[in-house]
Design a protein around this motif. Structure first.
Motif, PDB file in Angstrom:
ATOM      1  N   GLY A  62      66.602  23.526   7.239  1.00 46.13           N
ATOM      2  CA  GLY A  62      67.781  22.844   7.729  1.00 46.13           C
ATOM      3  C   GLY A  62      68.438  22.066   6.609  1.00 46.13           C
ATOM      4  N   THR A  63      68.033  20.821   6.443  1.00 39.95           N
ATOM      5  CA  THR A  63      68.481  20.005   5.315  1.00 39.95           C
ATOM      6  C   THR A  63      67.483  20.186   4.181  1.00 39.95           C
ATOM      7  N   ARG A 217      61.601  25.179  11.894  1.00 39.53           N
ATOM      8  CA  ARG A 217      62.710  24.549  11.161  1.00 39.53           C
ATOM      9  C   ARG A 217      62.171  23.325  10.443  1.00 39.53           C
ATOM     10  N   ASP A 219      63.311  20.071   7.957  1.00 42.60           N
ATOM     11  CA  ASP A 219      64.423  19.254   7.458  1.00 42.60           C
ATOM     12  C   ASP A 219      63.894  18.162   6.535  1.00 42.60           C
ATOM     13  N   ALA A 221      64.840  14.614   4.641  1.00 46.91           N
ATOM     14  CA  ALA A 221      65.765  13.476   4.576  1.00 46.91           C
ATOM     15  C   ALA A 221      66.022  13.123   3.113  1.00 46.91           C
ATOM     16  N   ALA A 222      67.018  12.291   2.884  1.00 44.27           N
ATOM     17  CA  ALA A 222      67.226  11.780   1.527  1.00 44.27           C
ATOM     18  C   ALA A 222      66.013  10.936   1.146  1.00 44.27           C
ATOM     19  N   VAL A 246      65.166  12.963  14.199  1.00 50.24           N
ATOM     20  CA  VAL A 246      65.369  14.409  14.122  1.00 50.24           C
ATOM     21  C   VAL A 246      64.535  15.131  15.181  1.00 50.24           C
TER      22      VAL A 246
END
Length: 256
Positions: A62-63, A217, A219, A221-222, A246
């Motif tokens: 995802g991210t 999936r 993801d 994060a920063a 999330v």
């Protein structure tokens, strides 16, 4: 709409491919040069991708993670033993795992050769030396992953995080990478079938190979850094909040 089951011979085919992957990977890991980070990272990525391919599991990023960031403490929610392979396929690192996994047939030995650090979750005496080891690895530019829930959940929410191992990121002045894993069935709904929370390894494996389709999936994060006056509990709360947001974002649309 209930998810469908894979045909019996599809399930057997997945098991045979997984057995072949275990054999090949075990041989490969024994030949890894522990002093060559690039070789080890490549082996870990290959390990993760190979396991998912053997089981016909689709991995969706995802991210994506930030590029060229090393020496990161990676914290993820914990749903299944598949979590490790999904993360390894995208973001190679050493893992912190519970001591019991060390005794698992084949997988335990593979974990040791891949640099996994096994800890006794019931012993406070293990925490300080483990934090020191993680801190040294982070300062050396090595990524280290762990599951701060300390045990698996069903995947539709997260359990309360433990703060102890976040101290290593503060001591090393290292960023923390929050990673969220979610599992979907053939109907595109969130599913609890791959969860390792309430089953043993054999039953869990059979449930996974019996799914018509499974998509994971992942993801990123920063990267999160601790503030000047923050302690490990505050850092833990930041990461926990990021992952929970999330996980819950589409948990209502689930097939249990």
């Amino acid at each position: 709409m209930h998810s469908q089951k894979a045909p019996f011979f599809t399930r057997l085919g997945r098991l045979f491919r997984l057995a072949g992957w275990l054999f090949r990977t075990g041989r490969h890991l024994r030949r890894i040069d522990a002093g060559n980070p690039a070789e080890r990272d490549y082996a870990v990525i290959t390990l993760g991708k190979g396991a998912l391919e053997a089981l016909d599991i689709e991995l969706e990023i995802g991210t994506p993670p930030a590029d060229n960031v090393k020496g990161v403490l990676v914290a993820a929610n914990h749903v299944s033993w598949l979590d490790i392979f999904a993360m390894s396929a995208v973001y190679p690192s050493s893992f912190i795992a519970k001591q019991e996994i060390k005794d698992w047939p084949v997988l335990g030995k593979m974990g040791q050769n891949a640099g996994t650090v096994f800890i006794n979750r019931n012993s406070r005496r293990d925490v300080e030396p483990i934090n020191q080891a993680i801190c040294a690895a982070l300062k050396a530019g090595q990524n280290v992953s762990f599951f701060p829930e300390a045990r698996t959940s069903l995947g539709l929410d997260i359990l309360s995080f433990k703060a102890a191992l976040f101290q290593s990121a503060i001591d090393a002045d290292a960023p923390v990478q929050a990673v969220t894993l979610r599992y979907y069935d053939d109907a595109g709904k969130r599913t609890t079938v791959p969860s390792y929370a309430q089953v043993d390894l054999v039953r869990s494996l059979w449930r996974i190979v019996s799914m018509k389709k499974l998509r994971i999936r992942i993801d990123f994060a920063a990267p999160i850094r601790s503030g000047k006056d923050e302690d490990r509990f505050m850092l833990k709360d930041k990461v926990e909040s990021s992952i929970r947001e999330v996980v819950l974002s589409d948990a209502h649309d689930s097939e249990k």
